[in-house]
Scaffold this motif. Structure first.
Motif, PDB file in Angstrom:
ATOM      1  N   THR A  76     -13.793  -2.335  -5.537  1.00 61.14           N
ATOM      2  CA  THR A  76     -14.060  -1.916  -4.156  1.00 61.14           C
ATOM      3  C   THR A  76     -12.904  -1.079  -3.639  1.00 61.14           C
ATOM      4  OG1 THR A  76     -13.046  -3.917  -3.256  1.00 61.14           O
ATOM      5  CG2 THR A  76     -15.429  -3.980  -3.694  1.00 61.14           C
ATOM      6  N   ASP A  77     -13.187  -0.400  -2.563  1.00 64.12           N
ATOM      7  CA  ASP A  77     -12.189   0.443  -1.909  1.00 64.12           C
ATOM      8  C   ASP A  77     -11.223  -0.425  -1.107  1.00 64.12           C
ATOM      9  OD1 ASP A  77     -11.357   2.279   0.584  1.00 64.12           O
ATOM     10  OD2 ASP A  77     -11.771   3.518  -1.188  1.00 64.12           O
TER      11      ASP A  77
ATOM     12  N   ASN B  23     -10.692  -5.526  -5.070  1.00 69.14           N
ATOM     13  CA  ASN B  23      -9.881  -4.316  -4.942  1.00 69.14           C
ATOM     14  C   ASN B  23      -8.849  -4.230  -6.064  1.00 69.14           C
ATOM     15  OD1 ASN B  23      -7.072  -3.203  -3.515  1.00 69.14           O
ATOM     16  ND2 ASN B  23      -8.885  -1.916  -3.183  1.00 69.14           N
TER      17      ASN B  23
ATOM     18  N   ALA C 102      -2.850   4.816  -4.476  1.00 69.06           N
ATOM     19  CA  ALA C 102      -3.499   4.648  -3.174  1.00 69.06           C
ATOM     20  C   ALA C 102      -3.367   5.947  -2.409  1.00 69.06           C
ATOM     21  CB  ALA C 102      -2.877   3.495  -2.398  1.00 69.06           C
ATOM     22  N   THR C 103      -4.259   6.136  -1.455  1.00 68.85           N
ATOM     23  CA  THR C 103      -4.244   7.372  -0.669  1.00 68.85           C
ATOM     24  C   THR C 103      -3.378   7.213   0.563  1.00 68.85           C
ATOM     25  OG1 THR C 103      -6.151   6.766   0.676  1.00 68.85           O
ATOM     26  CG2 THR C 103      -6.600   7.817  -1.452  1.00 68.85           C
TER      27      THR C 103
ATOM     28  N   ASP D 233     -12.114  -1.714   2.404  1.00 66.28           N
ATOM     29  CA  ASP D 233     -12.889  -2.958   2.532  1.00 66.28           C
ATOM     30  C   ASP D 233     -11.962  -4.149   2.752  1.00 66.28           C
ATOM     31  OD1 ASP D 233     -15.240  -1.579   2.164  1.00 66.28           O
ATOM     32  OD2 ASP D 233     -15.335  -1.957   0.000  1.00 66.28           O
TER      33      ASP D 233
ATOM     34  N   ASP E  38      -5.135   5.116   3.174  1.00 69.22           N
ATOM     35  CA  ASP E  38      -4.994   3.676   2.982  1.00 69.22           C
ATOM     36  C   ASP E  38      -3.670   3.178   3.561  1.00 69.22           C
ATOM     37  OD1 ASP E  38      -7.404   3.688   1.676  1.00 69.22           O
ATOM     38  OD2 ASP E  38      -6.534   3.748  -0.343  1.00 69.22           O
TER      39      ASP E  38
ATOM     40  N   THR F  41       0.835  -1.206   0.000  1.00 70.64           N
ATOM     41  CA  THR F  41       0.000   0.000   0.000  1.00 70.64           C
ATOM     42  C   THR F  41       0.868   1.255   0.000  1.00 70.64           C
ATOM     43  OG1 THR F  41      -1.648  -1.223   1.259  1.00 70.64           O
ATOM     44  CG2 THR F  41      -1.916   1.154   1.158  1.00 70.64           C
TER      45      THR F  41
END
Length: 493
Positions: free
Chosen positions: A428-429, A423, A218-219, A432, A222, A209
């Motif tokens: 999906t996020d 994902n 990705a943020t 999740d 996350d 991540t």
């Protein structure tokens, strides 16, 4: 003097027939013990269990765990509480032999030697020096007409049986504790290993991540949450290590060894014991014979019932036959030849006339103690029944819970795999995925804990039913008790 003489004649007239009657009948005062007939339910509250008699001897072997079998063998041989209980048995047996000895005559030998000098007189006699030697025997025998010594021996016999039951209760507790702490050790090993595996997986996810965050896919949220989840799981590992070490240290002490003695032996890990059979619990009346703490309470009741007769006998006259023979001479070689020989023989009677109510109070004290042990016996029976009922409910419900948790963990496992796939496909996020991983970890934790609870409840149920160690020495003790006859005859009416 005339009054005293008249009084003693009256006492002799009154006491003599009573003494003669007691000597002929061998009467023993005080109540004869009879085991209380308690009203027991015909069945347990939970009717789903098998009602046939349970198989309690060495029940832990049903868990099919050789390591646990070996640990229990070592604990029985090395535990300090067991060693103390065995010493109490030796003490009780010695006390019983001591009390039985009071029923027999006693004989003592005596001997003395003296060198004497007499002073010279003012007239004509000179100082003389001479030797004197004396030897003889003293004998005595208390007739125990009212059975005080017999009741004391009876109480001591019950004390031996109580000490034997205390040893069995100690062993039952020991076996249960060893099994319980072994289950805990395996549980914490499994939880620690789960945390390690999960943390490794979550740390890989966090690293991935972080890389995606740097690439812009990705943020920061996350990346931060993925790192927090891995750290939270890693924080569980020391907690489980502490709990595991505590369980192992306690196991070592139960075996009579230093706390760290088993660390090397158990560090390789092993499965949590899994009971696969249904325990037959019999009927409530079975615990009267299977639970050593219940049998201990009943033997103590018998012991203190006998002590009532012991106290009661002190209120009656006691008669002893005493005699002695002595020989004295000026030299050792003359003893029994040219010596003077003296002897005496005769009975003595002691009649308690006025003791300020102490003797009657002692009887009342003995009766009150007997009543306390009767209540303690009833309480022990109720407590044993409560233990069985609680263990049955816990084991039954925990098995149902485990079944549901297995389904839950399987579903969370599928949900985790699916959320990762979705994902990666961008459906999906990422949150999740983290939520699914967190839920899966919690579900697998709960499943391990439930499996350990089933094993612990199985241990508790067998312990509640009275299952424990039954070695050759314990079998001999039980046979010895079944062969012992009664020491006393029926009590006076």
């Amino acid at each position: 003097m005339q009054i005293c003489s008249h009084f003693h004649k009256r006492v002799s007239v009154i006491i003599a027939p009573v003494v003669l009657s007691m000597a002929l009948t061998g009467c023993v005062v005080g109540p004869d013990y009879r085991k209380p007939a308690l009203t027991m339910p015909s069945h347990w509250g939970t009717k789903t269990q098998l009602a046939k008699s349970p198989q309690l001897s060495r029940w832990w072997r049903q868990l099919k765990d050789p390591t646990l079998d070996a640990l229990i063998e070592e604990a029985v041989a090395g535990n300090l509480d067991v060693a103390s209980a065995k010493a109490k048995i030796r003490e009780a047996r010695a006390s019983y032999r001591e009390q039985k000895g009071a029923l027999l005559p006693s004989l003592d030998g005596t001997a003395s030697a003296a060198r004497t000098r007499t002073a010279a007189s003012d007239t004509s006699s000179e100082a003389t020096i001479y030797s004197q030697y004396q030897a003889g025997f003293d004998a005595s025998w208390e007739l125990d007409l009212f059975g005080g010594n017999k009741r004391a021996a009876e109480a001591a016999k019950y004390g031996v049986e109580a000490a034997d039951e205390e040893l069995r209760d100690t062993m039952l507790t020991l076996v249960g504790d060893v099994a319980s702490y072994y289950v805990q050790a395996r549980e914490y090993q499994a939880l620690r290993d789960l945390a390690r595996r999960t943390a490794v997986s979550q740390r890989k996810t966090a690293a991935l991540t972080q890389a995606e965050f740097k690439a812009g896919s990705a943020t920061g949220v996350d990346a931060a949450k993925a790192d927090a989840l891995a750290s939270s799981t890693e924080a569980d590992i020391p907690t489980y290590e502490i709990s595991y070490a505590t369980a192992v240290h306690r196991l070592s002490v139960l075996l009579g060894k230093p706390p760290a003695a088993l660390e090397e032996r158990l560090k390789a890990g092993g499965p949590i014991p899994k009971p696969t059979i249904t325990v037959s619990i019999g009927i409530p009346a079975d615990i009267l014979n299977s639970r050593p703490d219940v049998r201990l309470a009943e033997r103590q009741l018998a012991q203190y019932t006998a002590k009532i007769g012991q106290a009661e006998a002190n209120r009656y006259p006691s008669i002893s036959l005493t005699g002695d023979i002595a020989s004295s001479a000026a030299s050792i070689s003359d003893l029994g030849k040219k010596s003077t020989i003296g002897w005496s023989v005769g009975p003595s009677i002691t009649v308690p006339i006025f003791q300020g109510g102490q003797l009657k109070a002692a009887v009342d004290v003995a009766k009150a103690k007997r009543d306390q042990y009767y209540v303690a016996y009833q309480a022990a029976v109720l407590s044993a029944m409560e233990d069985v009922e609680n263990a049955v409910v816990s084991l039954t419900q925990e098995r149902l819970k485990h079944s549901k948790l297995s389904s839950s963990a399987a579903s969370y496992r599928r949900a985790t795999d699916l959320s990762r796939t979705l994902n990666q496909a961008g459906v999906t996020d990422f949150l999740d995925v983290l939520d699914a991983e967190r839920s899966l970890y919690s579900a697998e934790e709960a499943l391990i804990e439930s499996q350990a609870s089933i094993a612990s409840d199985y241990v508790a149920l067998n312990k509640a039913l009275g299952g424990g160690w039954e070695g050759e020495e314990e079998k001999k003790n039980r046979l010895r008790h079944s062969c012992w006859g009664r020491l006393t005859k029926p009590a006076c009416g």
